[in-house]
Design an enzyme around this catalytic site. Structure first.
Site, mmCIF file in Angstrom:
data_model
loop_
_atom_site.group_PDB
_atom_site.id
_atom_site.type_symbol
_atom_site.label_atom_id
_atom_site.label_comp_id
_atom_site.label_asym_id
_atom_site.label_seq_id
_atom_site.Cartn_x
_atom_site.Cartn_y
_atom_site.Cartn_z
ATOM 1 N N LYS A 255 0.836 -1.214 0.000
ATOM 2 C CA LYS A 255 0.000 0.000 0.000
ATOM 3 C C LYS A 255 0.865 1.255 0.000
ATOM 4 C CE LYS A 255 -3.703 -2.627 1.909
ATOM 5 N NZ LYS A 255 -2.881 -3.820 2.195
ATOM 6 N N CYS B 22 -7.754 -6.888 6.245
ATOM 7 C CA CYS B 22 -8.252 -7.795 5.206
ATOM 8 C C CYS B 22 -9.094 -8.867 5.890
ATOM 9 C CB CYS B 22 -7.116 -8.365 4.364
ATOM 10 S SG CYS B 22 -5.810 -9.146 5.288
#
Ligand code: SAM
Length: 431
Positions: A252, A367
């Protein structure tokens, strides 16, 4: 006379059984088991390991039903071989006689030729008998949590979790345009279609990194399409001071740097091993403008006191949104882990909030599919912090709103656009 299927080698079963043994007996994740193996891992053994874990609960129920007594602890590699053999028999396009004969032959490779009769008998029985499958192939605690959190969507989620995820790419827009990269793929005979964002491409069929055009030279990264939404949620300016508090291996962070070059980014992670991976990826992609810190984000020992404009917490979590890619999660994790993660997640948010300047934004993501690691963590934080955080409304082209954020699920019908399960919540510090 035994007949051998020409494309299938005994070695693949031996390798698959050894890898599976590492996961189900030793407790390694598939990634760890694969990383420890010095031999190249064949696509066939890879498929056998993943498939065996996807349908682990049904398969082990069936084997247990036909075994006269449990396999001894010292022979758990044979237990793994039986699972691999049953998976081939029931779920792969390998003729039953080949699946059985090759699995029996693998007993030699495991150094246990005495077990040939046992393996042969079990697999022959399973080839004849049709034993009902365990519902959805998830552990009960996980079925319960998902059914409680998603009463309408639970069955679809279970099915989606048992399917293979597509391979999604993030084009490094600092180096090449998505169109130019897609042309390069096409020239190499690799078909890809666009994802949700301009830089996202989804491959028609997975390929190894060695075969992926421009991977070594940093034109592209492998990243789930859902994980690629972070830069959409926190638009940054070139002067932004960003803390990525759980940064490694950097997926990210590098995406943010590719979108917003020039930001003042600090990458923090507690794990030196994972920070080494981050460093390798940074070099591959050509990112060298950020600061790396090793430290524990649940305390402030690493912090020099300069407040950040934006804090990203991509928190350690159960990974329950990534079961399609990591079916070992269903076998290795328990309900207690989710509780432990939720405690750590709350500690991270509480602690890192102190490093954010007034007016700054914190993006919390996991997640995970479980509300316990998502909205409930944010809710606990809001309760503790008495009104100072403002929950910002967010919305993405896929997924659904939750009380405090946004949830992606792995259930999208369009196979070209499916994402893993992700949760995002954006909090603004008002005072
Ligand atoms: C979900 S992963 C991060 C993935 C990364 N953001 C990416 O996109 O590639 C979570 C990370 O949190 C790190 N972590 C776990 N506990 C931590 C802590 N107390 N402080 C800082 N990092 C931590 C783990 O080492 C792991 O690298």
């Amino acid at each position: 006379m035994k007949t051998k299927a020409p494309a299938v080698k005994v070695d693949d079963r031996v390798q698959a059984a050894r890898l599976l043994h590492q996961v189900i007996t030793v407790g390694c994740t598939t990634d760890q088991a694969f990383a420890r193996t010095t031999d190249p891992i064949s696509p066939l053994s890879r498929e056998m390991v993943y498939g065996s874990l996807r349908f682990f609960f049904s398969i082990t129920d069936q084997i247990s039903a036909v075994l006269h007594k449990p396999i001894e602890h010292k022979d758990q590699d044979l237990w793994a071989l039986l699972i691999v053999g049953t998976y081939q028999l029931q779920r792969m396009r390998i003729p039953p006689h080949a699946a059985i004969n090759e699995t029996v032959g693998a007993c030699e490779g495991l150094g246990k030729p005495w077990a040939k009769g046992l393996v042969n008998a079990v697999l022959r029985k399973l080839a004849l008998e049709k034993i009902p499958e365990r519902t959805f192939d998830h552990p009960q605690w996980m079925l319960d949590l998902i059914m409680a959190d998603y009463p309408e969507q639970a069955v679809d989620i279970f099915h989606a979790n048992n399917r293979q995820a597509p391979m999604a790419l993030r084009v490094n827009r600092a180096r090449i345009s998505p169109e130019a990269y897609r042309n390069k793929l096409a020239e190499a005979g690799i078909q890809a279609s666009p994802g949700w964002l301009p830089e996202t491409l989804v491959l028609e069929a997975p390929v190894s990194t060695e075969k992926l055009v421009g991977f070594a030279s940093g034109l592209v990264s492998i990243q789930d399409a859902g994980a690629q939404f972070v830069p959409e949620l926190i638009p940054l300016e070139s002067t932004t001071r960003l803390l990525d508090a759980c940064a490694a291996p950097g997926g990210k962070l590098f995406h943010l740097l590719e979108r917003y070059p020039g930001i003042d980014a600090t990458a923090l992670d507690v794990s030196t091993t994972r920070l080494k991976q981050l460093d390798l990826q940074a070099r591959r992609l050509g990112h060298d403008t950020f600061t790396t810190l090793q430290g524990d984000a649940s305390n402030l020992e690493w912090w020099e006191g300069d407040a950040f404009d934006v804090v990203l917490i991509d928190a350690p979590c159960s990974g329950s949104g990534t079961i399609r890619r990591h079916p070992d999660i269903k076998v290795l994790r328990g309900a207690k882990d989710v509780k432990k993660y939720a405690e750590l997640q709350l500690a991270l948010v509480e602690n890192l909030w102190r490093t954010l300047r007034p007016g700054g934004t914190l993006l919390y993501c996991t997640c995970s599919l479980f509300a316990e690691e998502n909205d409930k963590v944010v809710n606990s934080f809001l309760q503790l912090s008495g009104g100072a955080p403002q929950v910002l409304e967010i919305s993405l082209p896929v997924g659904q709103a939750t009380q405090f954020g946004w949830q992606l699920l792995p259930t999208d019908d369009d196979p070209k656009k499916t994402t893993d399960g992700f949760y995002f919540s954006c909090l603004k510090k008002t005072v």
